[in-house]
Each structure stands twice: as C-alpha cells, then as structure tokens.
Scaffold this motif. Sequence first.
Motif, PDB file in Angstrom:
ATOM      1  N   LYS A  90     117.511  27.878  22.912  1.00 33.27           N
ATOM      2  CA  LYS A  90     116.781  27.323  21.768  1.00 33.27           C
ATOM      3  C   LYS A  90     117.065  25.827  21.625  1.00 33.27           C
ATOM      4  O   LYS A  90     116.148  25.029  21.371  1.00 33.27           O
ATOM      5  CB  LYS A  90     117.188  28.059  20.497  1.00 33.27           C
ATOM      6  CG  LYS A  90     116.476  27.573  19.241  1.00 33.27           C
ATOM      7  CD  LYS A  90     116.937  28.351  18.018  1.00 33.27           C
ATOM      8  CE  LYS A  90     116.246  27.844  16.758  1.00 33.27           C
ATOM      9  NZ  LYS A  90     116.712  28.572  15.550  1.00 33.27           N
ATOM     10  N   THR A  91     118.343  25.439  21.789  1.00 34.99           N
ATOM     11  CA  THR A  91     118.700  24.022  21.689  1.00 34.99           C
ATOM     12  C   THR A  91     118.033  23.221  22.800  1.00 34.99           C
ATOM     13  O   THR A  91     117.527  22.114  22.576  1.00 34.99           O
ATOM     14  CB  THR A  91     120.231  23.862  21.768  1.00 34.99           C
ATOM     15  OG1 THR A  91     120.844  24.624  20.712  1.00 34.99           O
ATOM     16  CG2 THR A  91     120.638  22.406  21.617  1.00 34.99           C
ATOM     17  N   TRP A  92     118.013  23.770  24.000  1.00 36.26           N
ATOM     18  CA  TRP A  92     117.366  23.092  25.131  1.00 36.26           C
ATOM     19  C   TRP A  92     115.871  22.901  24.876  1.00 36.26           C
ATOM     20  O   TRP A  92     115.325  21.825  25.095  1.00 36.26           O
ATOM     21  CB  TRP A  92     117.598  23.907  26.396  1.00 36.26           C
ATOM     22  CG  TRP A  92     116.944  23.326  27.629  1.00 36.26           C
ATOM     23  CD1 TRP A  92     115.617  23.341  27.956  1.00 36.26           C
ATOM     24  CD2 TRP A  92     117.597  22.619  28.687  1.00 36.26           C
ATOM     25  NE1 TRP A  92     115.394  22.721  29.153  1.00 36.26           N
ATOM     26  CE2 TRP A  92     116.591  22.254  29.628  1.00 36.26           C
ATOM     27  CE3 TRP A  92     118.915  22.272  28.957  1.00 36.26           C
ATOM     28  CZ2 TRP A  92     116.877  21.564  30.802  1.00 36.26           C
ATOM     29  CZ3 TRP A  92     119.205  21.587  30.121  1.00 36.26           C
ATOM     30  CH2 TRP A  92     118.195  21.240  31.027  1.00 36.26           C
ATOM     31  N   ARG A  93     115.236  23.948  24.393  1.00 34.60           N
ATOM     32  CA  ARG A  93     113.781  23.892  24.199  1.00 34.60           C
ATOM     33  C   ARG A  93     113.392  22.952  23.065  1.00 34.60           C
ATOM     34  O   ARG A  93     112.281  22.414  23.053  1.00 34.60           O
ATOM     35  CB  ARG A  93     113.240  25.291  23.938  1.00 34.60           C
ATOM     36  CG  ARG A  93     113.366  26.229  25.136  1.00 34.60           C
ATOM     37  CD  ARG A  93     112.811  27.590  24.860  1.00 34.60           C
ATOM     38  NE  ARG A  93     111.364  27.537  24.616  1.00 34.60           N
ATOM     39  CZ  ARG A  93     110.628  28.593  24.325  1.00 34.60           C
ATOM     40  NH1 ARG A  93     111.197  29.789  24.226  1.00 34.60           N
ATOM     41  NH2 ARG A  93     109.331  28.472  24.119  1.00 34.60           N
ATOM     42  N   SER A  94     114.276  22.772  22.091  1.00 35.62           N
ATOM     43  CA  SER A  94     113.966  21.878  20.969  1.00 35.62           C
ATOM     44  C   SER A  94     114.511  20.480  21.205  1.00 35.62           C
ATOM     45  O   SER A  94     114.581  19.676  20.275  1.00 35.62           O
ATOM     46  CB  SER A  94     114.548  22.439  19.671  1.00 35.62           C
ATOM     47  OG  SER A  94     115.968  22.491  19.735  1.00 35.62           O
ATOM     48  N   ALA A  95     114.900  20.181  22.445  1.00 35.67           N
ATOM     49  CA  ALA A  95     115.510  18.891  22.760  1.00 35.67           C
ATOM     50  C   ALA A  95     114.621  17.736  22.329  1.00 35.67           C
ATOM     51  O   ALA A  95     113.408  17.749  22.530  1.00 35.67           O
ATOM     52  CB  ALA A  95     115.779  18.796  24.266  1.00 35.67           C
ATOM     53  N   GLY A  96     115.271  16.750  21.709  1.00 38.12           N
ATOM     54  CA  GLY A  96     114.540  15.554  21.303  1.00 38.12           C
ATOM     55  C   GLY A  96     113.847  15.663  19.970  1.00 38.12           C
ATOM     56  O   GLY A  96     113.092  14.778  19.579  1.00 38.12           O
TER      57      GLY A  96
END
Length: 207
Positions: A90-96
């Motif tokens: 989830k953190t990776w996909r919401s990066a930025g």
Amino acid sequence: MSLEIWLAYIAAVVVISGTPGPNMLLSMTHGIHHGLGATVRSTMPGLLFGLAIILGISLGGLGALLLASTLAFEIIKYVGAAYLIWLGIKTWRSAGGSLSTEGRPDAEHAWARFRIGVLVSLSNPKAILFGVAFFPQFIDHTQPMAPQAAILWLSFIAIETGCMCIYAGGGARLADWLRQGSRMRWFDRTAGAAFVGAGVLLGAFRR
C-alpha cells in the motif's frame, strides 16, 4: 531488581529500540506525511499500546504458551507477516502522495493512524521477539513480579517513546526537502519495500 540488571536491560533496550524497524519506520513516515504533532498524538500512542499488549502477554505467561504451541505461533506469525507485506504494498502504491497539513481537523484520520500504529506494533518482528523471548529473562521469579515488571515496562516505554520522537521529528524536518522533485516517491517506495522485507522476515522466522 539490582542496579546491574537494570542497567544491562537499559543498554539492551536502547540498542533494540534505536535500530530501524517497522515501529521507527512508521514514526518517520507519519512524521513526514502528517507532521510531528499528529504523529505524537495518534501514531505513537497506537505503537505504544501495541507494545503494551505484547509485554502484557509476556508477563501473563502467554508468551511461553505461544512459543510452545506450534499452531498458535504459526497463525500469529503469518497474520502479522501478511499485514506488514500488505502495508508495504500500500505504501509503495501510494508513493509520492501529497503531504497532509498538521493543523486541519482530522479526528477520523487520527483514529486511522492510531489503528495502524497498533497493528504495526503487534506485527513487528523485533517487538514479538523482545516480548516473548527477551523481556522475561530480566524477571527474577523469586522476587515480587509487579515492581520488577513496572520498572522494566516504564523504562522500555520511556526509551521507545524517545526513539519514536527522534524518528518522527527527523521525518518532519525532511518533509520540505522531500517535496522537491521525485524524492517523496522514492522515499515511500523505500519505506514500502522495508515493510515488505519486515513481513518476509517475520514469515521466515523459525523458533
């Protein structure tokens, strides 16, 4: 409790708490995205509450029972690993994503941060190993348990809180710098990969 045992415990906790792990990574990530104040008010109480649960389980003797039961241990281990991996993805996909402002009303978001803190703490491989295997070693069962437990618990919470504040404060200071270019995206991807790595580590752990 002798002074020598307490000092040895303090030294061990400083090393364990200060070493980067899921709890400190979450403190830093939330410090970046939500500010130091919001992290201190919501994320950190959740992390500390999760740690209190783990230490309570250990003091209640359930930690030894958990280690003795292969099935219970495997279930809890894989549930925790799955959550950390899910959080990492989830953190990776919401990066930025955009940074939140600290001053806006966010009671609902504060509860979400608290809940994430509890779940990350309960899934933290370091916290689990500390609670069920390391923490009991400093308890002298020939002496009254309550005073010893209180000293060890309060010492641990004080050190852990200090480390979380350092990580969260550092994250808050990095926020402006990370706003530039694609730095935030790369930080979030790194944090996501670290959560996934912690989940894989927990899933691969053998007693």
